[in-house]
Every structure is written in C-alpha cells, then in structure tokens.
Design a protein around this motif. Structure first.
Motif, PDB file in Angstrom:
ATOM      1  N   PRO A   1      69.714  51.168  52.744  1.00 53.70           N
ATOM      2  CA  PRO A   1      70.106  52.590  52.845  1.00 53.70           C
ATOM      3  C   PRO A   1      69.566  53.260  54.107  1.00 53.70           C
ATOM      4  CG  PRO A   1      68.272  52.335  51.339  1.00 53.70           C
ATOM      5  CD  PRO A   1      68.670  50.954  51.735  1.00 53.70           C
ATOM      6  N   GLY A   2      68.586  52.625  54.733  1.00 54.11           N
ATOM      7  CA  GLY A   2      67.944  53.195  55.910  1.00 54.11           C
ATOM      8  C   GLY A   2      66.691  52.398  56.219  1.00 54.11           C
ATOM      9  N   ARG A   3      65.696  53.031  56.764  1.00 51.80           N
ATOM     10  CA  ARG A   3      64.455  52.362  57.180  1.00 51.80           C
ATOM     11  C   ARG A   3      63.850  51.578  56.019  1.00 51.80           C
ATOM     12  NH1 ARG A   3      61.275  54.154  61.651  1.00 51.80           N
ATOM     13  NH2 ARG A   3      62.631  55.997  61.632  1.00 51.80           N
ATOM     14  N   THR A   4      63.693  50.259  56.197  1.00 53.43           N
ATOM     15  CA  THR A   4      63.218  49.366  55.140  1.00 53.43           C
ATOM     16  C   THR A   4      62.366  48.255  55.730  1.00 53.43           C
ATOM     17  OG1 THR A   4      65.309  49.735  53.941  1.00 53.43           O
ATOM     18  CG2 THR A   4      63.922  47.919  53.184  1.00 53.43           C
ATOM     19  N   GLN A   5      61.255  47.945  55.067  1.00 57.49           N
ATOM     20  CA  GLN A   5      60.381  46.842  55.488  1.00 57.49           C
ATOM     21  C   GLN A   5      60.754  45.594  54.678  1.00 57.49           C
ATOM     22  OE1 GLN A   5      57.900  47.160  57.885  1.00 57.49           O
ATOM     23  NE2 GLN A   5      58.512  49.288  58.223  1.00 57.49           N
ATOM     24  N   LEU A   6      61.054  44.496  55.366  1.00 55.90           N
ATOM     25  CA  LEU A   6      61.448  43.255  54.699  1.00 55.90           C
ATOM     26  C   LEU A   6      60.492  42.122  55.055  1.00 55.90           C
ATOM     27  CD1 LEU A   6      65.339  43.181  55.224  1.00 55.90           C
ATOM     28  CD2 LEU A   6      64.063  43.998  53.225  1.00 55.90           C
ATOM     29  N   SER A   7      60.255  41.247  54.087  1.00 54.88           N
ATOM     30  CA  SER A   7      59.467  40.045  54.343  1.00 54.88           C
ATOM     31  C   SER A   7      60.350  39.006  55.012  1.00 54.88           C
ATOM     32  CB  SER A   7      58.916  39.480  53.024  1.00 54.88           C
ATOM     33  OG  SER A   7      58.034  40.397  52.406  1.00 54.88           O
ATOM     34  N   VAL A   8      59.826  38.392  56.069  1.00 60.67           N
ATOM     35  CA  VAL A   8      60.569  37.366  56.805  1.00 60.67           C
ATOM     36  C   VAL A   8      59.689  36.128  56.894  1.00 60.67           C
ATOM     37  CG1 VAL A   8      61.697  36.747  58.977  1.00 60.67           C
ATOM     38  CG2 VAL A   8      61.807  39.106  58.136  1.00 60.67           C
ATOM     39  N   PRO A   9      60.217  34.945  56.568  1.00 62.63           N
ATOM     40  CA  PRO A   9      59.412  33.721  56.658  1.00 62.63           C
ATOM     41  C   PRO A   9      58.807  33.554  58.050  1.00 62.63           C
ATOM     42  CG  PRO A   9      61.494  33.269  55.566  1.00 62.63           C
ATOM     43  CD  PRO A   9      61.584  34.664  56.090  1.00 62.63           C
ATOM     44  N   GLY A  10      57.517  33.183  58.081  1.00 65.28           N
ATOM     45  CA  GLY A  10      56.842  32.954  59.358  1.00 65.28           C
ATOM     46  C   GLY A  10      56.119  34.169  59.897  1.00 65.28           C
ATOM     47  N   TYR A  11      56.200  35.313  59.197  1.00 66.42           N
ATOM     48  CA  TYR A  11      55.553  36.546  59.664  1.00 66.42           C
ATOM     49  C   TYR A  11      54.621  37.064  58.563  1.00 66.42           C
ATOM     50  CZ  TYR A  11      59.019  36.540  63.393  1.00 66.42           C
ATOM     51  OH  TYR A  11      59.791  36.184  64.477  1.00 66.42           O
ATOM     52  N   LYS A  12      53.409  37.387  58.926  1.00 68.06           N
ATOM     53  CA  LYS A  12      52.440  37.881  57.958  1.00 68.06           C
ATOM     54  C   LYS A  12      52.795  39.299  57.513  1.00 68.06           C
ATOM     55  CE  LYS A  12      48.535  35.059  59.528  1.00 68.06           C
ATOM     56  NZ  LYS A  12      47.152  35.062  60.077  1.00 68.06           N
ATOM     57  N   GLU A  13      53.211  40.117  58.492  1.00 65.80           N
ATOM     58  CA  GLU A  13      53.548  41.501  58.176  1.00 65.80           C
ATOM     59  C   GLU A  13      55.059  41.645  57.988  1.00 65.80           C
ATOM     60  OE1 GLU A  13      52.062  43.990  61.245  1.00 65.80           O
ATOM     61  OE2 GLU A  13      49.949  43.558  60.812  1.00 65.80           O
ATOM     62  N   LYS A  14      55.450  42.646  57.216  1.00 70.23           N
ATOM     63  CA  LYS A  14      56.877  42.894  57.007  1.00 70.23           C
ATOM     64  C   LYS A  14      57.503  43.458  58.288  1.00 70.23           C
ATOM     65  CE  LYS A  14      56.913  43.510  52.009  1.00 70.23           C
ATOM     66  NZ  LYS A  14      57.326  44.375  50.875  1.00 70.23           N
ATOM     67  N   ILE A  15      58.796  43.222  58.415  1.00 70.28           N
ATOM     68  CA  ILE A  15      59.528  43.647  59.611  1.00 70.28           C
ATOM     69  C   ILE A  15      60.430  44.825  59.260  1.00 70.28           C
ATOM     70  CG2 ILE A  15      61.029  42.879  61.484  1.00 70.28           C
ATOM     71  CD1 ILE A  15      58.324  41.389  61.272  1.00 70.28           C
ATOM     72  N   GLU A  16      60.516  45.786  60.183  1.00 67.64           N
ATOM     73  CA  GLU A  16      61.312  46.989  59.932  1.00 67.64           C
ATOM     74  C   GLU A  16      62.784  46.747  60.271  1.00 67.64           C
ATOM     75  OE1 GLU A  16      60.284  51.477  60.734  1.00 67.64           O
ATOM     76  OE2 GLU A  16      61.110  50.588  62.562  1.00 67.64           O
ATOM     77  N   PHE A  17      63.639  47.122  59.324  1.00 71.17           N
ATOM     78  CA  PHE A  17      65.085  47.094  59.514  1.00 71.17           C
ATOM     79  C   PHE A  17      65.633  48.456  59.075  1.00 71.17           C
ATOM     80  CE2 PHE A  17      63.833  42.705  59.023  1.00 71.17           C
ATOM     81  CZ  PHE A  17      64.612  42.021  59.956  1.00 71.17           C
ATOM     82  N   GLY A  18      66.932  48.640  59.269  1.00 68.60           N
ATOM     83  CA  GLY A  18      67.552  49.889  58.835  1.00 68.60           C
ATOM     84  C   GLY A  18      67.317  51.044  59.776  1.00 68.60           C
ATOM     85  N   VAL A  19      67.050  50.732  61.058  1.00 67.20           N
ATOM     86  CA  VAL A  19      66.910  51.787  62.071  1.00 67.20           C
ATOM     87  C   VAL A  19      67.768  51.421  63.276  1.00 67.20           C
ATOM     88  CG1 VAL A  19      64.584  52.450  61.377  1.00 67.20           C
ATOM     89  CG2 VAL A  19      64.882  50.677  63.114  1.00 67.20           C
ATOM     90  N   ILE A  20      68.132  52.428  64.050  1.00 66.72           N
ATOM     91  CA  ILE A  20      68.886  52.193  65.277  1.00 66.72           C
ATOM     92  C   ILE A  20      68.096  52.788  66.449  1.00 66.72           C
ATOM     93  CG2 ILE A  20      70.284  54.293  65.024  1.00 66.72           C
ATOM     94  CD1 ILE A  20      72.643  52.569  66.172  1.00 66.72           C
ATOM     95  N   VAL A  21      67.901  51.983  67.478  1.00 68.87           N
ATOM     96  CA  VAL A  21      67.079  52.369  68.629  1.00 68.87           C
ATOM     97  C   VAL A  21      67.992  52.692  69.814  1.00 68.87           C
ATOM     98  CG1 VAL A  21      65.332  51.593  70.277  1.00 68.87           C
ATOM     99  CG2 VAL A  21      65.154  50.938  67.864  1.00 68.87           C
ATOM    100  N   SER A  22      67.769  53.836  70.413  1.00 71.12           N
ATOM    101  CA  SER A  22      68.529  54.231  71.613  1.00 71.12           C
ATOM    102  C   SER A  22      67.644  54.064  72.847  1.00 71.12           C
ATOM    103  CB  SER A  22      68.985  55.688  71.519  1.00 71.12           C
ATOM    104  OG  SER A  22      69.835  55.866  70.407  1.00 71.12           O
ATOM    105  N   PHE A  23      68.237  53.508  73.918  1.00 68.41           N
ATOM    106  CA  PHE A  23      67.510  53.381  75.174  1.00 68.41           C
ATOM    107  C   PHE A  23      68.509  53.451  76.322  1.00 68.41           C
ATOM    108  CE2 PHE A  23      68.654  49.072  74.038  1.00 68.41           C
ATOM    109  CZ  PHE A  23      68.989  48.470  75.246  1.00 68.41           C
TER     110      PHE A  23
END
Length: 1125
Positions: free
Chosen positions: A283-305
């Motif tokens: 639905p939006g900003r969400t922390q997901l567990s990913v194999p090989g990473y100790k900390e959760k990774i942020e998804f559900g955001v869009i970055v402008s640059f």
C-alpha cells in the motif's frame, strides 16, 4: 411468512394483556418457583434411605473415539457382518477399504475387460496434475483430487473403461532448495562443495526416502488412481520423451537460443518462470525481509532525482522505485508532444557516478501527465525499458551479478550488494545535490516463491520455445469447438493470452532436472570461426553426444574429429516435462499399445491458475508432436481461500493440511507445525494469532468423506472458494445422520427377504409384441447370471418386458427351454401380486428419481453443487425427516403387504442413494452398501464393491417420477411444519397429542389431504386429524394459514396450564424485545452503512427479521391463550 389467526372467547374480542407489568409477573413467578423448590427440598430431607429407589443403569453410547478401529493385513476385506457401531466414526468407516480396492484391481482399466477391445459404454482417461515430489497435501491438492476422483469414480460406475493416471513432478527448483537446505542443516556444505554428480545422487536419495509421502496422502483422500501406472517426471521413460521433444523441436527451429530479459532469482542464481513469481502488493512504504540481508529493506516508495543536461545548466527530473538501477541507465524518454522537453530530444544527460551519457529520446510510451513526464531507461533490468532500449538502440548494461552484486563501471558502488547500493546511491545523490525527494508509492513487488528473494529482471542467454504458431492452433481449437473449456468464462482469458503470446523461456540454471541436450560447438581448426555461447548458430542437439557431433560436423562441413562439444549446464523448466505428461506416461516416443488405447485422453481437470503454465503447453506439445489435442475437454475449478476470503499463506497461519481436517488436530498441534516451518519468528507469531482466531478449539475430526463432499459442494463455477472448516464439520454431521438412518432402517430390513418394487397399476397399457424364439432366447441369455435385467435390482425394464410378455403370451407359458426367463417371469409375477405401494412409497421414489436426474446432470455439466445438494436433500430432508418417520406405523402394524412394499422401497432408496453418493463419499457408501441385507440369490449377482456397481440412470428411475404427488407432499410437509411450530410455541411434548382440523379451500384439496391424514398425524404428533371445508368450533385453538388452500387448526384447550404459559411467554416477549431494541439502536448509529461491513449489516438485518417474527408468534400465542380463560 405464516399468517396466524386467533379466535375470540367472547363478543368483545380477545382478552387484553393483564394489568400487572411483565416485571411484576416475572417476580411473582420466580417467588412461587422458589417456594415450590424449598418445599420439595424439605420433603426430600424427611424421606428415609430405605424408601430411596436404586438408580437405573443407563447404557452409555460409545463415543466415536472409543470405537475399536479394525486392524487387518493390507488388502483384506473388512467384515461387515458384525454389528454396526452405534456411533459414526470416520476412522472406523474409512479403515481397510482402500487397500482392498487396490488389491482387487478396481482402479485399473483392465478390471474385468480387455482394454484393446471396444467398450460400448465408452472410455474415460485423465492424468493427474502431477504434484511436486517435495510437497505434502494442502487444500488446493485436496480440492483437485476430490473433484478428479469424484469424476473418475462416476465414469467407472457408468461402465466406461476408466483410467486415472497418477504421477509426481520432479519440481526442479523446489527440490533443489529442499536438498540444499538439508545439506547445510546436517553437514554445513552446499552443492558446490559436493559437485554436480554427487549432489544429484543426494537428491535421488532424498526422493527415494521422502518422495512417496504425497502418494500415501492421496490414498488417504480415497483417490482411485491406477498406481501401477504411476509416473515420475525423471523416470527413464519420461526422460526419453523429454529428450525426443527437445531434439525434435530444436532441429526444426521451434526451440532456439537467444539473449533476452528474464525473471532472475539472485538467491537461486537461476531464471524462474512467471508462475514462480509472487506479486506482492504494497500500500506504500513497507519494510521487507530479503534473503542475505540482516536488516529489512524499504519498498513502496518512489525516489525523484535530477540528471544534468550535457552542455547546459538545465536538468531533467526522473523518478524510480528502484533507485539503485540508475547505475544501469542509458537513456531518458519523454513524450514527443511534450513541449517541456521537445528542445532536449536528441541531447544527452550526464550520469553523476558513471562515465556515461544518457541519450534523451521521444517515445509515445511515456505518459506526459504522469509525474514529471520524463522516464529513466534501464534496458537491462526492466521489461518496459528493455522494449524502449531496443526501439532506440540504447546500450544494455548489466549492473548485477548472478548473485545480486553491483558489477561493471559503477565506480564506488561496484562490489556492493544491490540493496546496500540502494542506500548508498540515495546518499550519494544527496551529496551531489541531485536528490529531489521520496514519496509513498503503492506498488507490486515481484518475489520468488521458492527463495523469497526479490526478483530482478536480467538479460541472459537462454533457450526459448517459439510459440506463435502453436498459440494460433490452440486458439483455433477452442474457437472451433474441438477443445472445450469449462467454465466458458475462461475462454476469453485463453484467447487473450494466445493472441498476445510471448516465446517461452525453458532453461533454468539448476542441477536437478532434465539437463538440456544441447552442445556448444568449437571447431579444432585455427581458421575456424569462434562462436559465442549466446549465439544460436553454434549450438547443436542430439539424443546422444555422438548424434550431436554428427549433426555439428554436417552443419560446419568439417570431419567429426574436429568437433569439440560442451553440453549446456542448464536444465529444462519443470513445465517442459509436464507439458508432455498426457502422452509421455503412455510411452511416447515409442509406439506402445497404451499410447494407441489411451491417447488422446478425455478430460484435463485442474485449477484455473495454471491454465497457461500447464494446460496451454500440453495443448501446444500435443498438437506439435502428436498432431492431436491431448484431451477434448478442460474443466477448471475455483481456487481455495480461507473463510475470510484471504489467500492461503503460511505467514497468515491459514494453510491447512487436509489430513488435519480428516483426523482432527488441537490448536497446540497446529502451532507446533509452525514452529517446525521455515517462517521467520515474526511471521510465526502472526500466524499463531491467526490460528487462535480461526481455530480456538483446534480442528475437529471430520473424516475424508466429509472433506471431499464439502469441497465438491463448494465448487461452484467461480474463481474463489472461501473454505470454512466449520462447514466441513457440518458434512461430518451429515455422515453421522446417514449412518444412523441406515442403522435404523436395517432394523426393519434384517431377517426379511427384501422384495423388489412394483408399480404396475400406474403403468400405461402397451401394444402386444411379436414373441419370437429369437426374442425369448435373447432375454433368457441376459438372465443367465443375474436376477433382473439391471443386475440386482428391479427396474423399469423388468416391468416393461414382463408386461410385453404377459400381453404377448396371453394364456401361454414361457417354454421350459428358456429356464432363466421362466424363473424370472414367475418371480416378477409373484412380486406384482405381493407389493402394492402407498402414496408415501410412491412419493419417496419420485424424490429418488429427481435426485438421480440431478446427479447425472450435475456430473455431465460439471455442476457438482447440484449433485451434492440433491443427494443431501434426499437423504436428510426426504428420506430421514419424512419417509422414515412416515413408515414407522407401517412396520409397527400388522399389514404384511404394506411392510413388504415399505421394505422394498426402503432398500431401493438406500441402495440407490448410496450409489449416488459413492463418487463423493467412497468410504461410508462402501461400508453401508456392504451391510444391506439381500437374498443369497441376489447376493451372487452383485458387483463385489459399490465402486464398480452401475451408477443409477435417468432411464432406470424416471418411471417413478410423479410431479403432482411431490407438490401434494410439499403441502403436507408445510402443514406438519406449521403444526410443529405451534406445538413448540406451547412446549407441548411429542407424547401429548393434539386434535388437528385442516380447513381447506375446496373439496378437491379435502379429497387430496384425506389420503395423507395418517402421515400428517404421525409426523405432527396430532390425533385425531380431520379434513373439511369448515373448521368447526375454533375456541381455544391456534389457527395457522399454511397456504391459500389450507388452514391448520390446532386444538389446545385443556392441554396446557394457561396462566403458566402466559407468564412464560410474557418473560420471553420482554427478553426478545430488549434484544430487538438493542439491535435496532446499533443499526441507526451515524454512518452505520458506511462504517459497518456489509456482511455484518446483512447478519443484523436477518436477526432483526427473526426477532420480529418471533415476537409476532409470541403475541399470537398469548392471544390464543387468552381465549382459554
């Protein structure tokens, strides 16, 4: 709603309610009750011990759990001559039957027939959707196999040559993952430590140790598969088929090698198929567990640059949900008609971290009104960008290694893991001043279903199957009607997919599976061209390496000794071998007898979720390699979800093992299963909470029959099934009712020679046939080994032929040269004189005829709820609730002719009903059918098992159909229900008989109901029952309007304590009124319709109607009581 009338006791009308308030009356009644209780207690204390009577021992009915389960050697038939247990026990009923069926060979098409000889009844062949060898049964499997076995058993009972082929899939990715985890857990080594050959040996060891588990579970489900034909997709026979298919299609150009974008699992280091990618909605900003990473990774955001424009102070702002992929950007796209960027088209933007310029291109793909209207292009890591890059000839730069690390010219980020690079790139953009912001963004994240890793689109050289022509042929097969897809709603999806087909990537970077029989060619000559492994030209295939070498020498026109071959390390997609399953199981490419007899198959049944991944590909390969459709019909069942409509997920705790439903399990047992799973601790906690809410008392033992019946009942032709285990338990109660009803009926049937049916008086006259010796000889031959033309039961054909012979012979007799026909003719003649059916006998037979018709129609149309509902209603509401009650006086009476008729009807209903239900409930139907008493002469002619007994047909039972009679009994049933409701309102026990008068609208209704007064009396506990057009004196009566044709007048005066009943009803009125007021208060709160879920609103409305109806009935009851003062 029934209309209740009340007659007045005087001219002024019904008595009004008493002056005292309900609370006063209630208080007085409680006080009186306490006083009576105190007196009774005082009297009891004064009694001497000598006067006390000893308590009577009441036998305790054994619980199902206390019933001893038969323990027999496998294949031995259960003894059904012993007394039936008093209680239904699924474990008792389901014990021993399967191994006996299997030993007797009932599941094999060769049973009692030569498969090469044509069967006039036809043939039914189906292959199982092969479950993964790693798997254990889940409810999806249970649904699939319940439906498929039900269909198979039905066709077997219709007399067809029937074969259901079992099998198991090697499940390349799933199996390799399981074995790798086992190696690491037990030995702390991985497959690379072992090497390919040793690892494959370990996989085979695991398969031979654990692979039979799912077969045993299928047997627990009662699946009538021919286990002698079980096939594993890595068996030599099926490997030969895979080899032949690949080589054939590679050599004709259907299979080719190409470098394209694929779904890539960095954990597995392999391409994966679309079906192995879970689309996780965020639905939006969400922390997901990913194999090989100790900390959760942020998804559900869009970055402008921003990207700076080369040679200018301008910048162009883009946005992405995967900011790390900007390291692979090679272009920027804008809409050709977007005035903001027209001047920039053809210019370059500067990459801030790589020595690279990005071409700005114009393309209609861009939505100029979305975001900034500018789109970054990463051709090597995004499907849409890949197409954009090809159109504009942009460089395709791979920035991820196979295991997900940054590679290439990426400066400071090279060597980082991809999601570590995500953070680093964001920080670097801020440092160079080109970061423009981050916002929440609902999105779909692709997750590998096997490894739980985030799927990366990657450009890889892979093997592909060219699908355009095969898809066109498959679409045409459905359009022409040669291939039927049921339900039809899936045809639109079929055509859409076929019309937009993409070539199929069939290579996987695994070790376990069918190794691709393709070889890379190197020519041992200095002047020879050196090929690239991505180049299709330098690959050859062969059934053996020698054949491949010969093919290579011919292609490059050099001697074979100059050819150096290196076999591809990859294996084929598991779906490749599964696509060959309908003919590889019968021995293709060899020309076997089984292939000639059983291919093409009849039906393919599976879930609609694999319509394209498996069903379509079987059609592709069948038409391509065999020149035939692999089946003529496809039935797609709905998908199983939980009771709340949620997808089954281990993390939700709603994935249920069907064996836990069959045998039952405690909440603690369910939770223990989670503790042994691969879920992370946080998910385990969430899953346990879900289990507590859904199964606070665990799951009760329901049995296989109840589970199968429930799943088939749920299978409406839709997309989802919201399965509530409580409903399965409801069908377990139905099994209990079926058990008790049959046990009760057997008390009437035991010790008597069961006569057959006769309804000759209702048959039309027939013309006199020509009775020739050939006609008689044919009939005599048919009756040589059976008692009746249908086998063991009197049928419409017996009646028709008897009357033909009776009309044709006149006073002559059957010649003694036809002994079997003579015996039969005399027997039927005696029966016709002995058995005369009552109205209720004829009615239940008409109901049975309706059920038979509905079941056959349900099977033919794949409308299983129609069949299950017909069986359920017949047994529960017609046979048990009405007919068995109606015939009790018959069996308690002295009319032997009526008893004989009732026995014949009863055994016909039970025998036929059990056959109807047998495909759905194979165990209880076998157990009860084996217990039906039959004369020895009939017993010898019976099939040894109900699973091979003839399924009841419409033609056989339509003779009993009587719609007018069924309508008449419907009115009778409404009368009985209305009267019982009145009696319940006044808490009258069954032993208290009430006078009942039926006031009818005209004489025709009077005449009809007069025939049923005895049945109405029995079923409504009323005596006497009279019928007239004038109800007579109705003082002290409750009058219920049953229909526009009839009122039921129940005489109550003198049967009840009026004042006590008034007090009771007054209390009930107060209680119900309070409940209704509270409910209605909650239904008028602000925003009720917006805030309260629709299901809750519907439930509340139903409660409101129910309470209002109860209050109306109580008011009517009170008014009736007022006429008796």
């Amino acid at each position: 709603m029934e209309e209740v009338q009340v007659t007045a006791s005087n001219e002024s009308g019904a008595e009004a309610l008493p002056a005292k308030t309900p609370k006063q009356l209630k208080k007085e009644a409680e006080k009186a009750a306490k006083l009576e209780k105190f007196k009774a207690k005082k009297e009891k204390l004064t009694e001497t011990k000598a006067s006390e009577k000893p308590k009577k021992d009441v036998p305790v009915k054994p619980k199902a759990a206390d019933i001893e389960i038969p323990q027999l050697p496998p294949g031995q038939k259960k003894d059904t001559t012993c007394p039936m247990p008093e209680s239904y026990s699924p474990r008792y009923v389901e014990a021993c039957w399967y191994s006996w069926w299997e030993k007797e060979g009932y599941f094999a098409p060769e049973y009692n027939r030569d498969i090469k000889a044509p069967n006039p009844n036809g043939q039914f062949v189906m292959v199982i959707p092969p479950p993964n060898v790693t798997g254990s049964l889940h409810l999806g499997h249970a649904l699939t196999n319940s439906v498929e076995d039900t269909i198979t058993r039905y066709h077997r009972m219709t007399g067809k040559t029937t074969l259901w082929v079992p099998g198991c899939d090697h499940a390349g990715i799933a199996t390799q993952v399981v074995v790798e985890k086992k190696l690491w857990r037990e030995e702390k080594i991985n497959r690379h430590d072992l090497g390919r050959e040793k690892f494959i040996e370990k996989v085979w060891e695991w398969k031979n140790e654990k692979g039979h588990r799912i077969y045993e579970q299928l047997k627990k489900m009662g699946s009538s598969l021919d286990w002698n034909r079980a096939s594993f997709t890595m068996d030599p026979k099926l490997c030969k088929a895979v080899l032949e298919a690949f080589v054939t299609m590679h050599q004709d150009g259907t299979i080719y090698r190409s470098t394209r974008l694929v779904n890539w699992s960095c954990t597995l280091k392999s391409a994966i198929s679309d079906i192995e990618v879970d689309k996780v909605e965020l639905p939006g900003r969400t922390q997901l567990s990913v194999p090989g990473y100790k900390e959760k990774i942020e998804f559900g955001v869009i970055v402008s640059f921003a990207y700076k424009i080369d040679g200018s102070d301008e910048e162009i702002v883009v946005a992405t949900t995967r900011v790390e992929t900007m390291l692979g950007d090679t272009g920027i796209a804008v809409h050709p008609q977007d005035p903001r960027y027209t001047h920039l088209v053809g210019k370059y933007a500067l990459h801030p971290f790589c020595q690279r310029k990005l071409l700005i291109v114009a393309d209609d793909y861009v939505d100029k009104d979305f975001g900034t209207g500018a789109v970054k292009i990463t051709p090597a890591h995004d499907p849409n960008d890949y197409d954009l890059g090809k159109r504009h000839n942009l460089a395709m730069i791979t920035i991820f290694s196979d295991d997900g690390q940054i590679i290439g010219d990426c400066g400071q980020f090279t060597g980082m893991k991809r999601f570590d690079a995500r953070k680093a790139v964001l920080e670097a953009l801020e440092q160079v001043g080109q970061y423009r912001g981050t916002a929440d963004n609902p999105m779909v994240v692709p997750v590998c279903s096997r490894s739980k890793d985030i799927v990366e689109p990657m450009i890889k050289p892979q093997w592909y199957v060219k699908c355009d022509q095969m898809a066109a042929d498959a679409a045409e097969a459905v359009r022409s009607g040669k291939l039927k897809v049921v339900p039809e709603m899936h045809q639109k999806t079929w055509f859409s997919w076929m019309d937009n087909i993409r070539d199929w990537c069939i290579s996987r970077q695994l070790w376990w599976g069918h190794r691709i029989p393709a070889y890379f060619v190197t020519i041992d000559e200095p002047s020879a061209k050196v090929g690239d492994e991505a180049d299709n030209e330098f690959w050859v295939s062969g059934r053996t390496e020698a054949e491949a070498r010969t093919n290579a020498a011919k292609r490059f026109n050099v001697p074979e000794e100059k050819i150096i071959l290196k076999q591809d390390q990859d294996v084929l997609d598991t779906w490749f071998s599964s696509a060959l399953f309908p003919f590889s199981v019968f021995g293709w490419p060899d020309k076997t007898d089984e292939l000639d007899v059983f291919f093409p198959t009849t039906l393919l049944e599976t879930g609609h979720d694999i319509l394209f991944f498996w069903v379509a590909r079987m059609v592709f390969f069948g038409q391509k390699l065999m020149g035939k459709l692999p089946f003529s019909e496809v039935y797609l069942h709905a998908m199983v979800r939980d009771a709340h409509g949620r997808k089954m997920s281990k993390s939700l705790g709603n994935v249920i093992d069907p064996l836990d439903v069959i045998y039952g399990i405690s909440l603690e047992g369910l939770m223990a299963q989670l503790d042994g799973s691969n879920l992370d601790p946080a998910e385990v906690g969430r899953a346990k909470e879900g289990q507590k809410q859904d199964y606070p008392q665990g799951i009760p033992e329901c049995g296989t029959d109840a589970l199968r019946f429930a799943l088939c009942q749920y299978t409406a032709q839709g997309r989802d099934i919201n399965l509530d285990v409580k409903r399965v338990q409801g069908y377990r109660f139905f099994c209990n009712k079926l058990w008790n009803a049959t046990r009760f009926a057997l008390t009437y049937l035991q010790g008597s020679e069961i006569q057959t049916l006769n309804e000759a008086s209702n048959r039309p006259m027939i013309s006199r046939p020509s009775i020739t010796p050939a006609f008689l000889a044919g009939l005599n031959a048919r009756l040589e080994h059976v008692s009746y033309f249908s086998g063991c039961q009197y049928s419409a054909e017996d009646d028709l032929v008897w009357r033909q012979l009776d009309a044709g012979l006149g006073q002559r007799k059957i010649p003694s040269s036809y002994p079997h026909l003579e015996r039969w003719f005399q027997h039927i003649g005696r029966l016709r004189k002995q058995v005369q059916l009552s109205l209720m006998d004829k009615w239940i037979l008409s109901c049975l005829s309706t059920a038979v018709s509905a079941c056959n129609a349900g099977f033919q149309q794949y409308d299983f709820p129609r069949a299950t509902s017909a069986i359920y209603n017949f047994f529960l509401y017609e046979l048990c609730d009405v007919y068995l009650e109606a015939v009790k006086p018959v069996f308690q009476g002295s009319d032997e002719s009526a008893k004989s008729a009732a026995r014949s009807v009863l055994v016909t209903c039970i025998d036929t009903g059990l056959k109807l239900i047998s495909p759905f409930m194979p165990f209880i139907s076998e157990e009860l059918w084996q217990r039906l008493p039959r004369p020895e002469s009939v017993q010898k002619t019976l099939p040894p098992s109900i699973c091979i007994a003839p399924y009841p047909t419409d033609a056989e039972f339509q003779v009993w159909k009587d719609e007018e009679l069924e309508e008449n009994v419907k009115l009778v049933s409404r009368i009985v229900s209305s009267v019982r409701s009145v009696r319940a309102s006044y808490m009258l026990p069954n032993k208290t008989k009430t006078k009942l008068v039926l006031r009818c609208s005209d004489q025709e209704v009077v005449d009809m109901l007069t025939h049923f007064t005895g049945n109405i009396s029995t079923l409504s506990f009323c005596q006497p029952v009279s019928v007239s057009t004038d109800g007579g004196n109705t003082r002290g009566c409750a009058i219920v309007t049953v229909s526009d044709k009839c009122d039921a007048i129940v005489h109550l005066e003198g049967l009840i304590d009026v004042q006590k009943e008034k007090t009771r009803i007054t209390g009930l009125v107060e209680k119900k009124r309070q409940q209704l007021d509270k409910l209605q208060e909650g239904m008028v709160v602000p925003n009720y319709t917006e805030k309260v879920p629709l299901t809750v609103q519907e439930t509340n409305k139903e409660k409101e109607v129910e309470l209002e109806t109860e209050l109306q009935q109580l008011d009517a009851a009170f008014a009736t009581l007022s006429t008796m003062d």
